[in-house]
Design a protein around this motif. Structure first.
Motif, mmCIF file in Angstrom:
data_model
loop_
_atom_site.group_PDB
_atom_site.id
_atom_site.type_symbol
_atom_site.label_atom_id
_atom_site.label_comp_id
_atom_site.label_asym_id
_atom_site.label_seq_id
_atom_site.Cartn_x
_atom_site.Cartn_y
_atom_site.Cartn_z
ATOM 1 N N SER A 199 52.974 25.617 -55.047
ATOM 2 C CA SER A 199 52.040 26.347 -55.909
ATOM 3 C C SER A 199 50.628 26.326 -55.345
ATOM 4 C CB SER A 199 52.046 25.734 -57.314
ATOM 5 O OG SER A 199 53.318 25.870 -57.913
ATOM 6 N N SER A 200 50.209 25.168 -54.840
ATOM 7 C CA SER A 200 48.859 25.066 -54.285
ATOM 8 C C SER A 200 48.713 25.909 -53.026
ATOM 9 C CB SER A 200 48.520 23.605 -53.983
ATOM 10 O OG SER A 200 49.318 23.095 -52.939
ATOM 11 N N LEU A 201 49.775 25.959 -52.200
ATOM 12 C CA LEU A 201 49.729 26.788 -50.998
ATOM 13 C C LEU A 201 49.654 28.264 -51.354
ATOM 14 C CD1 LEU A 201 52.323 24.941 -48.731
ATOM 15 C CD2 LEU A 201 49.872 25.158 -48.314
ATOM 16 N N GLN A 202 50.387 28.664 -52.385
ATOM 17 C CA GLN A 202 50.338 30.060 -52.820
ATOM 18 C C GLN A 202 48.953 30.416 -53.342
ATOM 19 O OE1 GLN A 202 53.670 30.603 -55.606
ATOM 20 N NE2 GLN A 202 54.635 31.889 -54.058
ATOM 21 N N THR A 203 48.355 29.496 -54.099
ATOM 22 C CA THR A 203 47.009 29.726 -54.629
ATOM 23 C C THR A 203 46.001 29.851 -53.489
ATOM 24 O OG1 THR A 203 47.525 28.481 -56.635
ATOM 25 C CG2 THR A 203 45.194 28.795 -56.097
ATOM 26 N N ALA A 204 46.126 28.958 -52.498
ATOM 27 C CA ALA A 204 45.220 29.006 -51.353
ATOM 28 C C ALA A 204 45.395 30.294 -50.562
ATOM 29 C CB ALA A 204 45.463 27.797 -50.451
ATOM 30 N N GLU A 205 46.658 30.725 -50.409
ATOM 31 C CA GLU A 205 46.935 31.954 -49.668
ATOM 32 C C GLU A 205 46.345 33.159 -50.394
ATOM 33 O OE1 GLU A 205 48.193 34.492 -46.735
ATOM 34 O OE2 GLU A 205 48.088 32.294 -46.747
ATOM 35 N N THR A 206 46.416 33.146 -51.722
ATOM 36 C CA THR A 206 45.829 34.231 -52.510
ATOM 37 C C THR A 206 44.323 34.308 -52.295
ATOM 38 O OG1 THR A 206 47.549 34.013 -54.206
ATOM 39 C CG2 THR A 206 45.515 35.150 -54.833
ATOM 40 N N LYS A 207 43.676 33.135 -52.258
ATOM 41 C CA LYS A 207 42.235 33.095 -52.022
ATOM 42 C C LYS A 207 41.890 33.624 -50.643
ATOM 43 C CE LYS A 207 41.263 29.202 -55.106
ATOM 44 N NZ LYS A 207 40.777 27.800 -55.179
ATOM 45 N N VAL A 208 42.712 33.263 -49.656
ATOM 46 C CA VAL A 208 42.478 33.739 -48.292
ATOM 47 C C VAL A 208 42.588 35.253 -48.226
ATOM 48 C CG1 VAL A 208 43.392 33.744 -45.937
ATOM 49 C CG2 VAL A 208 43.221 31.595 -47.194
#
Length: 282
Positions: free
Chosen positions: A209-218
């Protein structure tokens, strides 16, 4: 001049001997201006407990591998650039004494020496070589380091859902946080670029979930900047990663660590040969 030439020839011969000990499929180690500073066995913490590994310190890289055939041959060669290493001194634990932590972008792991003096010598030599390398301006220190895996025996339950591990409820490791987790809590897969640019690796649900959130921000940053290539610099986006542990060899006794007399070399001019230490045999 003759003494320097003799030391250079001896150094090249020793590097080729190390290279050959890893077999024909290993990566070549001989390079211009590369100096073999020291070698020895250290205990490396793996998910199955401490295992003996052979370590070679050069003036620009740290090389280690598994020990086979009574130490005459090695396999699973690992090469770590010194600029990608961060050391942390640690107190003794129940499992390993004289230990410290080696962090790298792809993997972070604990190692231990046979004595406190050997531990200090390893840390001092690695930091000295790293400092000289960075001062030369040839390379730049890494800013992202991997998490260490928590050993299997450290937890009898899943560190996410608290289910008890059994013969059928096996232990797994999240490649991002290093937690010991069950299969149900680690069904997700994600790309962790520092480990592999395209391979999907096992991660726990929380890290996914945290990786997906970070990817969305990127992606939002990319769209805002109009970056058509879809790339972003490491300074703008960093995540901690951890690579899968390789298969370990059976435990063997420590031997003494061995350091070369480097007074003839301008890159690493230190001299460490304490009582009981011997020069490597060629």
């Amino acid at each position: 001049m003759m003494g320097r030439l003799t030391h250079t020839q001896r150094n090249h011969k020793r590097i080729h001997a190390v290279e050959n000990s890893f077999g024909p499929l290993s990566k070549p180690l001989a390079q211009m201006d590369r100096v073999l500073i020291g070698e020895g066995r250290l205990m490396k913490q793996s998910r199955r407990g401490p295992q003996p590994k052979v370590f070679y310190l050069f003036n620009d890289v740290l090389v280690y591998g598994s020990i086979i055939l009574h130490g005459h041959w090695h396999k699973k060669q690992q090469i770590i650039p010194l600029e990608d290493i961060q050391l942390e001194d640690l107190e003794d634990s129940m499992q390993m004494k004289n230990q410290w932590l080696i962090r790298t972008p792809r993997k972070s792991f604990y190692v231990a020496a046979a004595s406190h003096e050997e531990k200090l010598a390893w840390i001092e030599h690695i930091e000295d070589c790293q400092s000289r390398l960075l001062q030369s301006g040839i390379c730049r220190s890494s800013s992202t380091f991997a998490m260490t895996w928590i050993p299997d025996e450290a937890s009898a339950i899943c560190m996410r859902c608290s289910d008890k591990f059994t013969f059928t409820q096996r232990r797994h490791h999240c490649r991002k946080c290093g937690f010991v987790v069950c299969g149900a809590c680690s069904k997700k897969r994600a790309v962790i670029e520092h480990i592999h640019p395209t391979k999907q690796l096992r991660v726990c649900n929380m890290c996914h979930s945290s990786l997906q959130t970070a990817e969305t921000k990127v992606q939002k940053i990319i769209r805002l900047r109009g970056n058509s290539t879809g790339k972003i610099s490491s300074d703008e986006y960093e995540v901690e990663v951890f690579s899968e542990e390789e298969t370990e060899e059976q435990m063997e006794d420590h031997n003494t660590n061995r350091w070369t007399d480097c007074k003839m070399y301008t890159l690493c001019p230190f001299n460490y040969l304490k009582p009981g230490h011997v020069r490597p045999q060629i």
